[in-house]
Design a protein around this motif. Structure first.
Motif, PDB file in Angstrom:
ATOM      1  N   TYR A  15     -87.622 -51.205  -0.110  1.00  0.00           N
ATOM      2  CA  TYR A  15     -87.890 -52.138  -1.198  1.00  0.00           C
ATOM      3  C   TYR A  15     -88.930 -51.540  -2.123  1.00  0.00           C
ATOM      4  O   TYR A  15     -89.990 -51.092  -1.675  1.00  0.00           O
ATOM      5  N   HIS A  19     -85.090 -59.277  -2.439  1.00  0.00           N
ATOM      6  CA  HIS A  19     -85.524 -58.621  -1.200  1.00  0.00           C
ATOM      7  C   HIS A  19     -85.577 -59.615  -0.050  1.00  0.00           C
ATOM      8  O   HIS A  19     -85.063 -59.358   1.046  1.00  0.00           O
ATOM      9  N   ASP A  64     -88.179 -53.345   7.630  1.00  0.00           N
ATOM     10  CA  ASP A  64     -88.448 -53.692   6.235  1.00  0.00           C
ATOM     11  C   ASP A  64     -89.551 -52.790   5.695  1.00  0.00           C
ATOM     12  O   ASP A  64     -90.725 -52.973   6.007  1.00  0.00           O
ATOM     13  N   ASP A 108     -91.489 -51.968   2.656  1.00  0.00           N
ATOM     14  CA  ASP A 108     -91.940 -52.348   1.322  1.00  0.00           C
ATOM     15  C   ASP A 108     -92.875 -51.235   0.847  1.00  0.00           C
ATOM     16  O   ASP A 108     -94.036 -51.158   1.258  1.00  0.00           O
ATOM     17  N   CYS A 157     -83.412 -52.001  -2.207  1.00  0.00           N
ATOM     18  CA  CYS A 157     -83.678 -53.148  -3.088  1.00  0.00           C
ATOM     19  C   CYS A 157     -84.647 -52.665  -4.151  1.00  0.00           C
ATOM     20  O   CYS A 157     -85.790 -52.328  -3.832  1.00  0.00           O
TER      21      CYS A 157
END
Length: 193
Positions: free
Chosen positions: A7, A20, A36, A38, A82
């Motif tokens: 992301y 997201h 995940d 980020d 994303c």
């Protein structure tokens, strides 16, 4: 399936953040193991340093500065990106991730000047993105992000990897209804991808 979600958006209250969150929730609801990543929240440094570039082809040591990210990529069976499309490309943060992490010996092997894919562990590849421009304008510009995902990135994955590309175009004129419809589409498509 182990899914690595990359992301790349700096604003936590953005529509990109909602996209997201929808991706993560849909993958988890479908029973996937989600990593995940980020990039902004983790403080990833997208700058490829002079030293890293000089050692780029040394597969014995080129991954040392980004070893944790390399391991996450190698553990993944699916990769979901994303990101917003900015200036018809990846955000610098995501581009820097590919520059620093998708190295020789990681995403491809280089022998005798010939490149061969090295991410056979990735059998599914998806991108969920937003564009300020219309689909027609993106088409006229060649839609570089779509091509990067569906051609260049796909080329280093498993030869039979499935791809999914979901885009909300024309965000400059988006409505609450178009955004909600896109989030519903993302939830439905990502859950079965």
């Amino acid at each position: 399936m182990r899914v690595l979600v990359l992301y790349a958006h700096p604003v936590p209250e953005s529509f990109g953040a909602a996209v997201h969150a929808t991706v993560i929730a849909s993958l988890k609801a479908a029973g996937h193991e989600v990593d995940d990543c980020d990039l902004y929240a983790e403080g990833f440094d997208p700058l490829l340093s002079r030293e890293e570039r000089r050692g780029y082809h040394d597969t014995a040591s080129n991954t040392l500065p980004v070893a944790g990210y390399v391991e996450r990529v190698k553990r993944a069976e699916a990769l979901v990106l994303c990101f917003p499309v900015w200036n018809f490309g990846y955000p610098a943060m995501l581009k820097g991730f590919f520059d620093r992490v998708f190295l020789p010996g990681v995403s491809f092997d280089l022998a005798g000047g010939k490149v061969t894919p090295a991410l056979g562990n990735i059998r599914k590849l998806a991108a969920v993105t937003t564009y300020g421009a219309s689909r027609w304008t993106a088409f006229l510009m060649g839609d570089p992000p779509r091509r990067l995902v569906r051609r260049a990135l796909r080329a280093v994955c498993h030869p039979m990897a499935r791809t999914l590309y979901l885009a909300h175009y024309d965000m400059n004129r988006a409505t609450p209804e178009s955004r909600a419809a896109f989030l519903q589409k993302v939830a439905a498509k990502v859950a079965v991808f």
